[in-house]
Design a protein around this motif. Structure first.
Motif, PDB file in Angstrom:
ATOM      1  N   LYS A 586      -1.243 -10.839   0.052  1.00  0.00           N
ATOM      2  CA  LYS A 586      -0.152 -11.740   0.413  1.00  0.00           C
ATOM      3  C   LYS A 586      -0.648 -13.026   1.051  1.00  0.00           C
ATOM      4  O   LYS A 586      -0.090 -14.101   0.836  1.00  0.00           O
ATOM      5  CB  LYS A 586       0.796 -11.018   1.378  1.00  0.00           C
ATOM      6  N   GLU A 612       8.431  -8.986   4.861  1.00  0.00           N
ATOM      7  CA  GLU A 612       9.014  -8.476   3.629  1.00  0.00           C
ATOM      8  C   GLU A 612       9.087  -6.950   3.678  1.00  0.00           C
ATOM      9  O   GLU A 612       8.193  -6.284   4.211  1.00  0.00           O
ATOM     10  CB  GLU A 612       8.191  -8.916   2.411  1.00  0.00           C
ATOM     11  N   THR A 618       7.676  -2.119   5.668  1.00  0.00           N
ATOM     12  CA  THR A 618       7.779  -3.543   5.998  1.00  0.00           C
ATOM     13  C   THR A 618       6.410  -4.123   6.289  1.00  0.00           C
ATOM     14  O   THR A 618       5.601  -3.521   7.009  1.00  0.00           O
ATOM     15  CB  THR A 618       8.691  -3.762   7.214  1.00  0.00           C
TER      16      THR A 618
END
Length: 937
Positions: A586, A612, A618
């Motif tokens: 990410k 996210e 999460t």
């Protein structure tokens, strides 16, 4: 035996075994087909056609007989006897071409030659029985003696042939002489069995006064003396007299074999008692013992052709015919008794109760095995995938009995030993072990945990040097604007600087949170071969087998936590090999492997940088985590007291140590938990009289610290309150108990500190790492570490405690996770996040069941993202891929806590060295070099 003329017997005895054999051979061919040359494939095709055509003809004939209400004819028996003898002979002569030595042995799941003999032998015996019945219809009583005389004459003629004819035999360069000898041997064996069977059949069906006079003595010999003598010889005499291994035909040492055999023999001999109730009891009891008779009949069926060799060589070959004789006698006895009892009893009653009686032994064996399965699975679940909300009760006595059986089934002593029990061992392995094995390492751990054993057994492994090094590394990163993730490819050039062959490259690298492996490749020759994402255990097994062949495997798999193992083998002298790994992440990261570091992603480019969530899991980026509230939770002290076997004498010392530590540190009573640890964990709240409970503890089993720490971490994570666990081991064991793994997989459960502690005899407090080498002391400390924790809350006010560092973190709400969450497309970052949540939830919240395990493997393979349950494996040919697929199917159908074979396991087979021994004993009478050369061609 006349009932064997019913055509329905062809279905059970001939057609079904042939179909099973065809299926087994097809499965084997499917794996090795790409490794066979044109000639071998043609031979496979010819053999398959012969077997399929013979089976189809059997089916047509059976249907015809059933429709026309006809019995089986003698022509059918002769035809079947000839055709199936030719098929077995053809396969035996060409087995080395059908499966050449160039095919790696680990790819061979069955022994085609033995399987062909086993599954087709029933057809030959059935045909032989038909000919016996048909040829005996008009025989008088004296023909029994003639039949035995003819049968005995055949081995005598064989002996004369060896002594007189063979020395004069002119050997030729062609194989003609060998074929002639083999045909003569098979013909003699068939005639020998025919006359012996015919003699037994006539003895058991004719009722002359002369036969009746001696019948009881014959029954005692055939039904009691010979079976017991055969069991004793199998278990001891072979070893003493001939120097071969114990139990050459199989392990029949269990006392039940002797008990059932003697009881069955006595029942057969008590045929004269006319009391109706006793006759009913005898009939049902004989049916209850009948499976034992059938069992030995089928066990010795493949050896029947060798009986003539054993008669010539040792004179005890007639004992090999005992199961055949007993089967014939008992079958006729049951048939006659049924028709006699039917005169005064309901046929329905006789059949119903008789069926139940027949099933007693199989049901007893199955229930016994099933109990072993439940006990073993319960123990394995407790050790390897526990449900921390469950109160485990382990039947230790039954567990150790089960382990002894498993170890015995695995034992490989000398090459001439056969420690397995034919048919029963494969059945046990199928029912209890799902056709897998329990590795030595797991057996050792179970013994240590539940028995308190101090085993030093280390798993045997072939050692490889690791001289190959990374000579070049480069990376290419691309930002996926649609998914807002980076996709990076790391290309590696690896060089073996030494002059030695068979070097390897092995390393471990750590992935940051939110980074997943999405592909892997290895150059094999001039082509780039991409890895196959497969179930982890099957991939490791195939990698090990290929590596033992010194071929070209490469593998990637998770060890624990975010540590990934990376292995490539082999490297030749000065060889350079190329490989590569694709990562999906990410945020920009720094990837470290060995002493190399490389930046992935452009740190100057703005990444998504937002929180996210998917399926209850999460991802919190480092920047967002830094904004969260920092808190310091209250420590909850857990004193893990060693109450394992042999530690009773330290009770007072334990109490004094803990009391002094609590007093010195000023710990409040509501912050203390007392955990009595042996195989299980028994936790009590701290109170003034806790010493009494320490004194009353049962000191048994091992000091299973590993399980205790995992349970405490899981319970604290699920409680999710304002306390964090401080675990302090109190033991007199310098090795601080059973610790075989680190706790990196539980990283999310200890955000405050990476340590647990040990309180020694001098009341010194030593720190141990939860993540690396937990058995090793790090340093003496005076203060408990607490770095604080960041608190994250979602919209529903669910909160999670995160480590206070500059790395991204993952939070998991186990109540929201769905184990069958749908994966929409391949190689997405979200799929990796979902797998992370499923994995952590699987072992910290509840037992990671087989169903959950399968779902995670399926989602990992579909998504193309490496998970802790899968592995990326590169193989070099289609045969290896098929072997991987086959092994994966086997493992996925079984208990996930069991292991692949430690070595290639096959269905229990007769000892081939025994067969060689029986043949070689013939040469004891005449050392004929010509015959030896012919027999060994």
């Amino acid at each position: 035996m006349k009932n064997l003329l019913n055509p329905k017997w062809i279905i059970a005895i001939n057609i079904i075994p042939s179909i099973i054999l065809i299926a087994l051979l097809y499965g084997q061919l499917n794996v090795i087909e790409s490794l066979l040359d044109k000639n071998a494939l043609t031979m496979w095709k010819d053999f398959s056609i012969c077997l399929i055509v013979a089976t189809i003809l059997q089916i047509i004939y059976t249907v015809f007989c059933i429709i026309k209400d006809l019995n089986i004819s003698g022509y059918y028996a002769v035809f079947t006897l000839i055709i199936y003898s030719v098929i077995i002979y053809f396969f035996g002569q060409n087995s080395e071409y059908l499966i050449p030595f160039s095919v790696p042995r680990w790819m061979i799941n069955i022994d085609p030659f033995y399987y062909s003999g086993t599954f087709l032998m029933s057809s030959l015996i059935h045909s032989l029985f038909i000919l016996v019945v048909l040829s005996s219809r008009k025989s008088n009583t004296t023909s029994a003696g003639l039949s035995f005389l003819y049968g005995i004459c055949i081995p005598l003629l064989g002996y004369i042939f060896i002594q007189v004819v063979l020395p004069l035999w002119q050997n030729t360069e062609s194989n003609f002489s060998t074929h002639v000898l083999i045909v003569l041997f098979l013909s003699a064996s068939i005639l020998f069995l025919f006359f012996i069977c015919r003699g037994f059949y006539i003895l058991t069906t004719k009722t002359s006064s002369t036969l009746l006079k001696f019948k009881i003595y014959l029954k005692i010999v055939i039904c009691i003396v010979f079976p017991i003598l055969g069991l004793l010889i199998n278990n001891s005499v072979f070893k003493i007299k001939y120097g071969v291994g114990n139990e050459p035909f199989g392990n029949f040492s269990n006392a039940w074999f002797y008990i059932v055999t003697v009881f069955n023999g006595i029942l057969i001999c008590l045929y004269k008692i006319k009391n109706e109730n006793f006759r009913l009891f005898r009939f049902y009891a004989l049916l209850a013992c009948y499976p034992n008779t059938l069992y030995f009949f089928f066990v010795f069926a493949p050896f029947l052709p060798l009986a003539i060799v054993a008669v010539i060589a040792m004179g005890i070959g007639f004992l090999m015919l005992t199961p055949l004789a007993l089967f014939t006698l008992q079958t006729n006895d049951l048939h006659k008794e049924y028709h006699n009892l039917k005169q005064s009893n309901s046929a329905f009653k006789l059949k119903t109760i008789g069926t139940v009686a027949f099933l007693v032994l199989p049901i007893f064996i199955t229930v016994s095995y099933w109990k072993d399965k439940l006990v073993l699975n319960n123990a394995l679940e407790y050790i390897y995938s526990p449900d921390y909300s469950k109160d485990y009760r382990i039947d230790v006595k039954s567990l150790f009995k089960t382990l002894e059986v498993i170890k015995q089934n695995k034992t490989k002593r000398r090459i001439s030993d056969n420690q397995n029990t034919p048919f029963l061992t494969p059945y046990y392995n199928w029912l209890v072990l799902d056709n897998m094995v329990l590795s030595d390492q797991k057996i050792t751990k179970l013994e240590e945990v539940f028995g308190g054993y101090k085993n030093e057994l280390e798993p045997q492994s072939r050692s490889f040097s690791n001289r190959a090094k990374i000579s070049k590394i480069k990376a290419t990163s691309k930002f996926d604007s649609h998914e807002k993730v980076w996709r990076s490819i790391i290309d590696l050039e690896l060089t073996n600087p030494s002059d030695e062959d068979l070097d390897s490259y092995e390393t471990v690298f750590n992935l940051p949170n939110g980074c997943w492996v999405s592909n892997y490749y290895l150059n094999i020759g001039n082509r780039k071969e991409y890895g196959i994402l497969a179930e982890k255990k099957s991939a490791l097994w195939v990698f090990s087998q290929i590596r033992n062949e010194n071929r070209d495997p490469g593998i990637l798999y998770y060890l624990s936590g975010n540590d990934v193992a990376f292995k490539i083998f082999p490297f030749g002298s000065k060889e350079i090999r190329k490989s590569g790994i694709e990562l999906i992440h990410k945020e920009p990261i720094t990837f470290k492997i060995d002493d190399k570091s490389i930046d992935l992603g452009n740190k100057l480019q703005i990444a998504a940088g937002k929180i996210e969530s998917i399926n209850g899991t999460t991802y919190i980026p480092a920047r967002e985590k830094a904004k969260l509230k920092l808190v310091k939770r209250i420590p909850q002290y857990h004193f893990l007291i060693d109450v394992s076997q042999g530690q009773e004498r330290h009770k007072e010392n334990y109490y004094n140590r803990i009391t002094q530590f609590i007093k010195t540190k000023g710990i409040k009573s509501d912050q203390i938990k007392i955990d009595f640890v042996n195989a299980l964990l028994n936790e009590i709240p701290y109170h003034s009289k806790w010493k009494n409970e320490l004194v009353e503890q049962d000191f048994n089993g091992g000091f299973y610290v590993e399980g205790a720490i995992k349970k405490i971490l899981a319970q604290h994570y699920n409680t999710n309150n304002n306390t964090f666990p401080v675990m302090i081991i109190v033991s007199d064991d310098s090795k601080i108990g059973i610790l075989t793994q680190n706790f990196a997989d539980f990283k999310l459960a200890f955000p405050e500190s990476n340590f647990f502690y040990e309180l020694d005899r001098e009341n010194n407090l030593w720190s141990h790492s939860l993540e690396n080498n937990p058995k090793n002391r790090i340093e003496k400390v005076s203060k408990i570490t607490n770095h604080g924790t960041r608190v994250w809350k979602n919209k529903t006010n669910y909160h999670c405690y995160l480590s206070n560092d500059d790395q991204a973190s993952i939070a998991i709400n186990s109540k929201l996770i769905e184990n069958d969450f749908a994966v929409e497309k391949q190689k997405t970052w979200a799929a990796g996040l979902n797998l992370q949540g499923m994995w952590f939830n699987g072992f910290i919240n509840k037992s990671f069941s087989n169903e959950n395990h399968l779902n995670m493997i399926k989602q990992s393979i579909i998504s193309g993202i490496l998970s802790p349950t899968t592995s990326y494996l590169v193989v070099e040919n289609e045969a290896q891929k098929m072997a991987l697929k086959q092994k994966q199917a086997q493992i996925l159908s079984g208990n996930k806590n069991l292991d692949p074979d430690e070595e290639t396991q096959r269905m229990d087979e007769p000892n081939l060295y025994l067969l060689l021994l029986l043949i070689l004993l013939v040469f004891k009478f005449k050392k004929n070099l010509t015959f030896l050369s012919l027999a060994t061609k």
